[in-house]
Design an enzyme around this catalytic site. Structure first.
Site, PDB file in Angstrom:
ATOM      1  CG  ASP A  54      42.894  58.078  57.467  1.00 59.84           C
ATOM      2  OD1 ASP A  54      43.188  58.661  56.412  1.00 59.84           O
ATOM      3  OD2 ASP A  54      43.244  56.915  57.726  1.00 59.84           O
ATOM      4  CE1 TYR A  76      45.516  48.751  57.865  1.00 55.49           C
ATOM      5  CE2 TYR A  76      46.337  50.085  56.053  1.00 55.49           C
ATOM      6  CZ  TYR A  76      46.539  49.109  57.018  1.00 55.49           C
ATOM      7  OH  TYR A  76      47.765  48.498  57.128  1.00 55.49           O
TER       8      TYR A  76
END
Length: 638
Positions: A297, A385
């Site tokens: 990420d 998320y």
């Protein structure tokens, strides 16, 4: 604004950089996009000399630019004082740079006009105008060479909800060439029911009774104002002083953190620089549409690029102060992100220290000091998320680093509507009808350049060992002792926690307390999690930096990103685990601690439709750094 050599690039600097690069590569001739623009920081010695007022001139401001020029990756260094490019080279190795938000948005729009996709949506009886799509990096699975920057698209169905994550359209895979910005592969493999919209709503204004009981108001009041002071990007609070900056890739960066020691009457170095270096999120689903989901990420999407404005009174308490940040868009021009940081003093009823002395029944003595700390917070929303990132500074000298995970699960559509129907491994939990919450991991690797009372440090492993008592001098049968070992090279400083009790210390071997103990800081993990994938699995080859919870390496200004500078489609040839194999000397040297905290997430129904926050973290705690309890004489707020 007060200048600091580690300040984030300013809007005017971004504009200058864009002008300098586009002048060298005019868009009339070149296909140019800016994938990353960040500060090229001065050397550590230059910064420390400036902080000690040993130089009267400010270090030059430089920027490191990663650009795509005519479908090739270029590394460019821009000197803002010289108003020109001082270095440029083409990168031809494995991997690709950060994805930008603009190119992801452009890719996501392609599906709505792609005939095969339109036909597939019609075949499922869905409304095309209610379909939204997302881009997913593809990883690496042993291919000899990938010559295209590609992403795979998965799409979702709204129609009655804004919680698209809970309504995946399974079975359709589209591959997009980002440079050409076109769909180059399409496959419609299987039709699976789209999960219902019932129960997916989470917006406060749209929820319907029954509601949980309302609590009475709680507030934080500081009638005299905050105790911290912000000058430019420099923050001072209690005995702490540190620098706060922002990077499109790392997000929040804490630098040159020092604490004033009233006994020595001087500020003492603790941490030169700390930030999230990589975030590895592998999913455990082997189906065709899912197996490749093993995300980096930070290196693929940008932890900073994924930051969003914080909401006053919800994300941060009433006494918080907010700060903005900027990053470069696809065209190189600056974009403002308001309220990306909040800074506040926390008092939650915790106790800093206390004692009750009851040896004299007639004279009860009780001393208590409340715990007040300073928190710096930012939130990165990477796809589904939300990561709540806190750096908390304590008056005791500790630095507590925590991350809270919330947001939405990544779910897979299924034919199943009840657990009793399932006889195979579905790689997750049935959390709602036709909805599998897929099992996955989160591994956050932090780069922590500790400089404990100076930059010459050593790493000490203290093993706690049981000793049997064999003589008859004591009725005890055993006790435990501590065996201390100073790591001389990087290979001796790779630590898997959990198998045996250990104490991990950064010490300054050149300085001791009056009692003769080495001055140090201790790493205190809050829980220990390691990877469960096999070492030869391709995602784990790329993420070998998670094989150990802690690593220590020799300081190298270029070694910032545990997963490599070019994480997208990387092959694991430029990672922390590779650098560590050089086995450099780390005793009494300038060294860096890398710590990985992890989560194995087995979804449950309470995670639907939005997950309650769960937390992890670690603490950097003084160990013989002070001569005695540093908060003994703290005066509590009146």
């Amino acid at each position: 604004h007060q200048y600091h050599p580690l300040d984030s690039l300013t809007p005017s600097e971004f504009t200058q950089i864009q002008s300098i690069v586009t002048k060298a590569y005019p868009k009339s001739t070149y296909n140019l996009t800016f994938q990353y623009v960040g500060l090229k920081e001065p050397t550590k010695q230059t910064v420390l000399s400036w902080l000690r007022n040993e130089t009267t001139t400010n270090p030059p401001r430089q920027a490191f630019v990663v650009a795509r020029i005519d479908h090739q990756t270029h590394e460019i260094i821009v000197d803002l004082s010289l108003q020109g490019i001082t270095s440029k080279k083409t990168y031809n190795g494995y991997g690709y740079p950060l994805l930008t938000g603009e190119e992801q948005e452009d890719a996501n729009k392609l599906a709505s006009t792609y005939p095969l996709f339109v036909a597939s949506i019609s075949k499922r009886g869905l409304k095309l105008e209610e379909v939204v799509c997302g881009s997913f990096t593809v990883g690496w699975f042993g291919e000899e060479r990938k010559n295209k920057r590609i992403v795979k698209m998965m799409c979702y169905y709204l129609d009655g909800t804004l919680n698209a994550d809970m309504r995946p359209i399974e079975g359709i895979t589209m591959t997009v060439d980002l440079d050409e910005m076109k769909i180059i592969q399409f496959r419609d493999r299987i039709i699976v029911p789209v999960p219902k919209s019932d129960g997916t709503e989470y917006r406060e204004s749209k929820l319907k009774p029954p509601f949980r009981p309302s609590l009475k108001r709680t507030t934080v009041v500081q009638p005299d104002g905050p105790s911290f002071n912000i000058v430019g990007s420099q923050i001072r609070w209690a005995d702490w002083e540190f620098h706060l900056s922002f990077d499109a890739r790392a997000g929040m960066i804490i630098s040159v953190a020092s604490i004033y020691d009233p006994e020595k009457q001087q500020s003492r170095q603790v941490l030169y620089k700390g930030h999230v270096s990589e975030l590895f999120v592998p999913y455990m689903d082997l189906t065709e549409e899912w197996y490749y989901r093993s995300f980096f990420d930070v290196g693929e999407y940008g932890y900073g690029l994924s930051s969003l404005p914080l909401e006053p009174l919800r994300d941060c308490p009433p006494n918080a102060v907010f700060m903005d940040a900027y990053f470069a868009k696809n065209d190189g021009m600056p974009l403002k992100m308001p309220n990306v940081f909040c800074i506040f003093e926390r008092y939650a009823g915790d106790v800093m220290w206390r004692h009750t002395e009851a040896t004299d029944p007639e004279k009860l003595i009780r001393e208590v000091r409340p715990e007040v700390s300073l928190v710096v917070r930012t939130v990165s929303t990477v796809g589904n998320y939300d990561y709540i990132n806190d750096w908390e500074f304590k008056q005791s000298g500790s630095i507590k680093v925590t991350v809270g995970l919330t947001g939405m699960l990544e779910v897979r559509g299924t034919n199943y509507t009840h657990k009793d129907q399932i006889e195979e491994d579905v790689y997750g939990t049935l959390i709602a009808e036709n909805t599998i919450g897929v099992r996955h991991d989160h591994f956050l690797t932090y780069r922590l350049d500790l400089d404990v009372d100076g930059d010459a440090n050593s790493f000490v492993k203290s093993k706690l060992r049981t000793v049997r008592v064999n003589d008859h001098g004591s009725p005890r049968k055993s006790y435990w002792t501590v065996d201390r070992e100073t790591a001389r090279t990087e290979s001796a400083a790779r630590i898997k926690l959990g198998s045996e009790p250990v104490d991990l210390l950064f010490v300054n071997p050149n300085k001791k307390t009056k009692m003769g103990n080495l001055i140090g800081y201790r790493l205190v993990p809050y829980g220990v999690v390691g990877p469960l994938l096999s070492d030869d699995d391709y995602p784990q080859i790329r993420a070998a930096f998670t094989n150990y919870n802690a690593w220590v390496t020799a300081y190298n200004i270029s070694e910032k990103w545990a997963g490599g500078l070019y994480a997208d489609q990387s092959r694991g040839d430029d990672t922390l685990s590779v650098w560590s194999k050089r086995n450099r000397s780390i005793e009494n040297k300038d060294i860096v601690l890398w710590y990985t905290l992890g989560f194995h997430h087995v979804p449950c129904q309470e995670d639907f439709p939005v997950m309650p926050t769960f937390n992890g973290g670690f603490e950097l705690r003084p160990s013989n750094f002070f001569e005695s309890n540093p908060v003994l004489k703290v005066v509590p707020p009146s």
